[in-house]
Motif scaffolding. Structure first.
Motif, PDB file in Angstrom:
ATOM      1  N   ASP A  22       0.200   0.217  -3.610  1.00  0.00           N
ATOM      2  CA  ASP A  22       0.970  -1.183  -3.754  1.00  0.00           C
ATOM      3  C   ASP A  22       2.985  -0.693  -4.502  1.00  0.00           C
ATOM      4  OD1 ASP A  22       2.072  -2.849  -3.101  1.00  0.00           O
ATOM      5  OD2 ASP A  22       0.792  -4.449  -4.553  1.00  0.00           O
ATOM      6  N   ILE A  41      -1.821  -5.058  -3.804  1.00  0.00           N
ATOM      7  CA  ILE A  41      -2.969  -4.110  -2.768  1.00  0.00           C
ATOM      8  C   ILE A  41      -4.033  -3.253  -3.091  1.00  0.00           C
ATOM      9  CG2 ILE A  41      -3.056  -3.094  -0.624  1.00  0.00           C
ATOM     10  CD1 ILE A  41      -0.021  -3.616  -0.045  1.00  0.00           C
ATOM     11  N   VAL A  51      -6.337  -6.786  -0.063  1.00  0.00           N
ATOM     12  CA  VAL A  51      -5.588  -7.392  -1.323  1.00  0.00           C
ATOM     13  C   VAL A  51      -6.680  -8.894  -1.917  1.00  0.00           C
ATOM     14  CG1 VAL A  51      -4.324 -10.316  -1.259  1.00  0.00           C
ATOM     15  CG2 VAL A  51      -3.857  -8.282   0.902  1.00  0.00           C
ATOM     16  N   LEU A  77      -3.037  -2.102   4.723  1.00  0.00           N
ATOM     17  CA  LEU A  77      -2.394  -3.876   5.082  1.00  0.00           C
ATOM     18  C   LEU A  77      -0.866  -3.750   4.137  1.00  0.00           C
ATOM     19  CD1 LEU A  77      -3.313  -4.833   2.338  1.00  0.00           C
ATOM     20  CD2 LEU A  77      -5.591  -5.968   3.325  1.00  0.00           C
ATOM     21  N   ASN A  78      -0.128  -4.463   4.762  1.00  0.00           N
ATOM     22  CA  ASN A  78       0.735  -4.685   3.628  1.00  0.00           C
ATOM     23  C   ASN A  78       1.550  -6.271   3.568  1.00  0.00           C
ATOM     24  OD1 ASN A  78       3.208  -5.073   2.149  1.00  0.00           O
ATOM     25  ND2 ASN A  78       4.385  -4.953   3.990  1.00  0.00           N
ATOM     26  N   VAL A  79       1.840  -6.916   2.437  1.00  0.00           N
ATOM     27  CA  VAL A  79       1.463  -8.303   2.496  1.00  0.00           C
ATOM     28  C   VAL A  79       2.847  -9.116   3.310  1.00  0.00           C
ATOM     29  CG1 VAL A  79       2.279 -10.443   0.892  1.00  0.00           C
ATOM     30  CG2 VAL A  79       0.404  -8.113   0.520  1.00  0.00           C
ATOM     31  N   ALA A  80       3.432  -9.770   3.610  1.00  0.00           N
ATOM     32  CA  ALA A  80       4.547 -10.121   4.349  1.00  0.00           C
ATOM     33  C   ALA A  80       4.787 -11.286   3.716  1.00  0.00           C
ATOM     34  CB  ALA A  80       3.663 -10.492   5.983  1.00  0.00           C
ATOM     35  N   ILE A  93      -1.304 -16.766   1.287  1.00  0.00           N
ATOM     36  CA  ILE A  93      -0.834 -15.148   1.098  1.00  0.00           C
ATOM     37  C   ILE A  93      -1.244 -14.998   2.335  1.00  0.00           C
ATOM     38  CG2 ILE A  93      -1.904 -12.705   0.461  1.00  0.00           C
ATOM     39  CD1 ILE A  93      -3.473 -13.141  -2.008  1.00  0.00           C
ATOM     40  N   PHE A  95      -0.802 -11.278   5.525  1.00  0.00           N
ATOM     41  CA  PHE A  95      -0.209  -9.754   5.386  1.00  0.00           C
ATOM     42  C   PHE A  95      -1.123  -9.423   6.697  1.00  0.00           C
ATOM     43  CE2 PHE A  95      -4.761 -10.755   4.486  1.00  0.00           C
ATOM     44  CZ  PHE A  95      -5.197  -9.499   5.416  1.00  0.00           C
ATOM     45  N   LYS A  97      -2.638  -6.225   8.421  1.00  0.00           N
ATOM     46  CA  LYS A  97      -4.018  -5.519   8.744  1.00  0.00           C
ATOM     47  C   LYS A  97      -3.456  -3.970   9.598  1.00  0.00           C
ATOM     48  CE  LYS A  97      -8.565  -5.041   9.732  1.00  0.00           C
ATOM     49  NZ  LYS A  97      -9.969  -5.911   9.828  1.00  0.00           N
ATOM     50  N   ASN A 126       4.839  -4.822   9.727  1.00  0.00           N
ATOM     51  CA  ASN A 126       5.518  -5.183   8.857  1.00  0.00           C
ATOM     52  C   ASN A 126       5.823  -3.919   7.697  1.00  0.00           C
ATOM     53  OD1 ASN A 126       3.581  -5.679   7.205  1.00  0.00           O
ATOM     54  ND2 ASN A 126       4.002  -6.495   6.236  1.00  0.00           N
TER      55      ASN A 126
END
Length: 212
Positions: A22, A41, A51, A77-80, A93, A95, A97, A126
């Motif tokens: 992250d 992450i 996460v 994965l990325n947090v949105a 939360i 995210f 995947k 994202n």
């Protein structure tokens, strides 16, 4: 390592074969218990990304909840976004995947002492593989119902999709086709009580997308 306002620091030493994958932690009180939670992450060598939420204990960071590892090597994965999208009184939360290979947008919430999935939609991305930019999403109340909604590019990043909750159901409020792929942070333009999204594309263009 976390540095508190008092000057005190807290550290988290990870087990072998795990890393923080992250760029920055997100500090937020997820469940309104008055304690700051650290959302980040965590990735495992064999298990891929997850996460993971830590909270501030008396003397150290303590594990609060996790989505669990994806289960495969080199899966990320990325947090949105993090907000009370459901209107439940707690924050969820959001995210994506596997944003590089046909991503799924998930919403997780701390329920009791566990981080649990409450909704999901397929077909989002994202993040551009290899890019340091992780902010290809934006949170704002689009339809004026008092709940924040989430704008995230489609899986091929050629469309901006806006989703939110109606009751307990996650729905798509609308989408806009774009002339190229989103590859920059999505900004908000709030003017005269109206909301629009400013998106930068990989053809060098910058466009404003306004919900109707």
């Amino acid at each position: 390592m976390i540095k508190l306002a008092s000057g005190k620091t807290m550290e988290m030493v990870l087990p072998k074969a795990t890393v923080f994958e992250d760029r920055y932690p997100r500090l937020v009180d997820l469940d309104n218990d008055g304690k700051v939670d650290v959302v980040t992450i965590l990735a495992a060598l064999a298990g891929g990304g997850s996460v993971t939420v830590f909270t501030l204990g008396k003397s150290e960071l303590e594990l609060k909840g996790s989505t669990g590892f994806i289960g495969r090597l080199n899966r990320w994965l990325n947090v949105a976004g993090i907000a009370d999208y459901r209107g439940s009184g707690s924050k969820q939360i959001a995210f994506v995947k596997t944003p590089h290979i046909g991503g799924t947008l998930y919403f997780y919430e701390m329920i009791g002492n566990k981080l649990k999935r409450v909704a999901g939609f397929h077909g989002f991305s994202n993040h551009v593989i290899g890019s340091p930019e992780m902010r290809l999403s934006a949170t704002v109340d689009v339809n004026g119902d008092g709940r924040p909604d989430l704008a995230v590019p489609s899986a091929n990043r050629r469309k901006l999709r806006v989703v939110g909750f109606q009751g307990k159901e996650l729905v798509e409020f609308g989408s806009a086709k774009l002339l190229a792929r989103v590859d920059k942070a999505i900004a908000l333009n709030l003017k005269d009580g109206r909301v629009s999204f400013v998106v930068g594309l990989d053809n060098g263009g910058v466009y404003e997308v306004s919900p109707r």
